[in-house]
Design an enzyme around this catalytic site. Structure first.
Site, short mmCIF file in Angstrom:
data_model
loop_
_atom_site.label_atom_id
_atom_site.label_comp_id
_atom_site.label_asym_id
_atom_site.label_seq_id
_atom_site.Cartn_x
_atom_site.Cartn_y
_atom_site.Cartn_z
N GLU A 22 -19.12 -111.47 -8.83
CA GLU A 22 -17.99 -112.25 -9.32
C GLU A 22 -16.69 -111.55 -8.88
O GLU A 22 -16.50 -110.37 -9.15
CB GLU A 22 -18.07 -112.30 -10.85
CG GLU A 22 -17.17 -113.34 -11.48
CD GLU A 22 -17.29 -113.36 -13.01
OE1 GLU A 22 -17.44 -112.29 -13.62
OE2 GLU A 22 -17.22 -114.46 -13.57
N CYS A 64 -14.68 -118.37 -15.37
CA CYS A 64 -16.10 -118.02 -15.31
C CYS A 64 -16.89 -119.05 -14.51
O CYS A 64 -17.82 -118.71 -13.79
CB CYS A 64 -16.67 -117.89 -16.71
SG CYS A 64 -16.33 -119.34 -17.72
N GLY A 124 -17.24 -112.89 -22.21
CA GLY A 124 -16.64 -111.85 -21.37
C GLY A 124 -17.56 -111.53 -20.21
O GLY A 124 -18.36 -112.37 -19.79
N GLU A 153 -21.51 -115.60 -23.67
CA GLU A 153 -21.02 -116.46 -22.58
C GLU A 153 -20.46 -115.52 -21.53
O GLU A 153 -19.41 -114.91 -21.73
CB GLU A 153 -19.92 -117.39 -23.09
CG GLU A 153 -20.33 -118.30 -24.25
CD GLU A 153 -21.20 -119.45 -23.82
OE1 GLU A 153 -21.23 -119.76 -22.61
OE2 GLU A 153 -21.88 -120.03 -24.68
N LYS A 180 -11.48 -111.08 -32.27
CA LYS A 180 -10.66 -110.15 -31.50
C LYS A 180 -10.33 -110.75 -30.13
O LYS A 180 -11.20 -110.96 -29.31
CB LYS A 180 -11.38 -108.82 -31.28
CG LYS A 180 -10.43 -107.77 -30.68
CD LYS A 180 -11.13 -106.57 -30.12
CE LYS A 180 -11.57 -106.75 -28.70
NZ LYS A 180 -10.49 -106.95 -27.72
#
Ligand code: NAD
Ligand code: MN
Length: 485
Positions: free
Chosen positions: A394, A297, A241, A263, A189
């Site tokens: 983040e 990331c 994600g 991850e 997905k």
């Protein structure tokens, strides 16, 4: 290693967008065929550079996910599960070559749906995507030799894969290539804002003659992702994600027999020692935080610069930032494209506001940022304290926090004062300092005198809240095999 400066032979440049035919509507790719979602439900995907609707995409329900899982299971129990590694490899080589042939189309579609500069999708994403398939194609017939001491290597089964919007096609490649090399079947997905290149990849996979059901692409948002994660007939979940969703997934698979890799987010320290080659380091800093609008990331989002050179580095960095072009992602001169969604743009704005509120200083170059579309200028946050929200969380945008330090030990302490542990960078002329910093900064990937250098042969994965497991390289095979003996 991929040559970022000169590019390489993998992806020819897109010459125009006219050859690209964006469909009005995209279906689900299940058992080798295109179909509507249950109730013909769809959602819009937009072009973030102008916020116009680009296309409609099928919204998969849990019944649609059921169908995809059944297709993957029957493919696994059928021809694919019995196929030799060398035959699987042939399909993967075919996919790699077709991606190269159609790389212009892929690059333009990636840029339109996602917002990243065409120069990046053309010269970095696409070559790396093709290279990833080539790399894992090479492993398919060598699995018996990949794990010395193990007598039996077998596949895991049906794999559910959920990916984010920042590197849509690259994340699909990182998921699908190793899974197929090891003999698994997949349901993937893509993120709801960037489904189109994964669907174009489905077309390529069909064109390569991969048997029906080996790769199924279902589109939708969090609910569709949840239906995959919770599906009882899936053997393994691979997720990339946010840490927040990663934690929900961890809870959902707890107590089941599913294996998983996660991850997740990052907050990398980018350390500049006073003996570093300053001009190169400044280029490294720019690449580290402004590549892909900072929606990365492993972005070098926390600059730690040694006191003696701080003033010089910041001055050169500001000057360099004044030359960065923010704007139309399809323009070959653009350095910083559009932020993928309004939500993400608002998150970035909120984070930068918090910096001012908490007492830091925000600096942005003067210049034109298009008023229409989701744009954000390259931004520095000066006078940061370790406790500031922008240093701890983040931001996922073109925003760099700056802190100074005196000693190597202080740099290490600051670098490690975070819940994340994905990546980091060091610039120094002295090998001893480089080795001490790369050894003691607690992160899965460390770069020295370079940044954001990717290679399919090199494993990529994080420590602490940045995730569990690795993708890429030999390490990237482990999640997709069962080892006995
Ligand atoms: P996100 O977690 O919001 O979404 C990721 C994917 O999960 C999407 O496809 C989404 O539809 C789906 N999803 C949402 N809720 C779900 C649920 N409850 N169950 C199952 N699936 C669900 O992340 P994002 O905003 O798309 O991506 C940005 C994040 O990804 C950043 O934190 C970034 O650091 C991280 N990231 C990590 C890596 C890595 O390799 N470590 C690589 C790229 C991005
Ligand atoms: Mn989109």
């Amino acid at each position: 290693m991929y040559d970022f400066i000169n590019g390489d032979e993998y992806a020819p440049a897109p010459e125009s967008t006219s050859e690209l035919n964006v469909k009005e509507q995209y279906g689900l790719f299940i058992h080798g065929e295109w179909c509507d979602a249950e109730g013909k439900k769809t959602f819009d995907t937009i072009d973030p550079s102008n916020q116009k609707v680009l296309s409609k995409v099928a919204l998969a329900s849990s019944n649609d996910v059921d169908k995809a899982v059944a297709a993957a299971r029957s493919a696994y129990n059928g021809e694919w599960g019995q196929m030799s590694g060398s035959d699987r490899g042939k399909y993967l080589y075919r996919i790699s070559r077709l991606i190269q042939e159609r790389s212009r189309e892929f690059a333009v579609l990636e840029t339109m749906d996602g917002g990243k500069p065409i120069r990046e999708s053309r010269d970095i994403d696409l070559p790396l995507v093709a290279a990833h398939f080539f790399y894992y194609a090479g492993w398919a017939d060598k699995l018996d030799y990949a794990f010395p001491g193990k007598q039996k290597v077998s596949s895991v089964g049906v794999v559910g894969q959920v990916i984010p919007w920042n590197f849509p096609l690259m994340m699909a490649a990182w998921k699908i290539a190793p899974a197929l090399a090891c003999g698994n079947t997949v349901i993937l997905k893509p993120a709801e804002t960037t489904s189109l290149t994964a669907l174009l990849l489905a077309e390529v996979i069909a064109e390569a003659g991969v048997p029906a059901g080996v790769v199924n692409i279902v589109t939708g948002a969090g609910d569709t992702g949840r239906a995959i994660v919770e599906h009882p007939d899936i053997d393994k979940i691979a997720f990339t994600g946010s840490t927040c969703v990663g934690k929900q997934i961890l809870k959902a698979v707890a107590g089941t027999e599913k294996t998983y890799t996660l991850e997740l987010g990052g907050k990398a320290a980018h350390v500049i020692m006073d003996d570093a080659a300053i001009d190169q380091a400044v280029e490294g800093i720019v690449n580290g935080i402004f590549f892909n609008q900072g929606n990365v990331c492993c972005a070098g989002s926390r600059l730690l610069v040694q006191e003696g050179v701080a003033e010089k580095v910041i001055k050169k960095l500001k000057k360099r930032m004044e030359s960065l072009i923010v704007g139309n992602p399809l323009d070959k001169n653009t350095d910083i494209g559009a932020i993928n969604s309004k939500e993400q743009l608002n998150t970035i704005k909120r984070m930068v506001k918090s910096a001012t509120k908490e007492g830091a200083e925000v600096w942005q170059p003067e210049g034109n940022v298009p008023r229409k579309g989701n744009y954000f200028p390259p931004t520095l946050i000066l006078d940061c304290a370790q406790s500031h929200t922008v240093v701890q969380q983040e931001i996922f945008g073109p925003v760099l926090t700056i802190q100074t330090f005196r000693t190597v030990n202080e740099a290490i302490e600051k670098a490690n004062n975070t819940e994340y542990g994905l990546s980091g960078g060091v610039w120094s002329d002295k090998g001893a300092k480089v080795f001490k910093l790369t050894d003691q900064i607690n992160a899965g990937i460390m770069w020295a005198n370079t940044y954001n250098a990717f290679d399919p042969a090199s494993p990529f994965g994080g420590f602490k809240e940045s995730g569990i497991g690795c993708e890429g390289g030999l390490h990237g095979l482990y999640p997709y095999v069962k080892l006995n003996g």
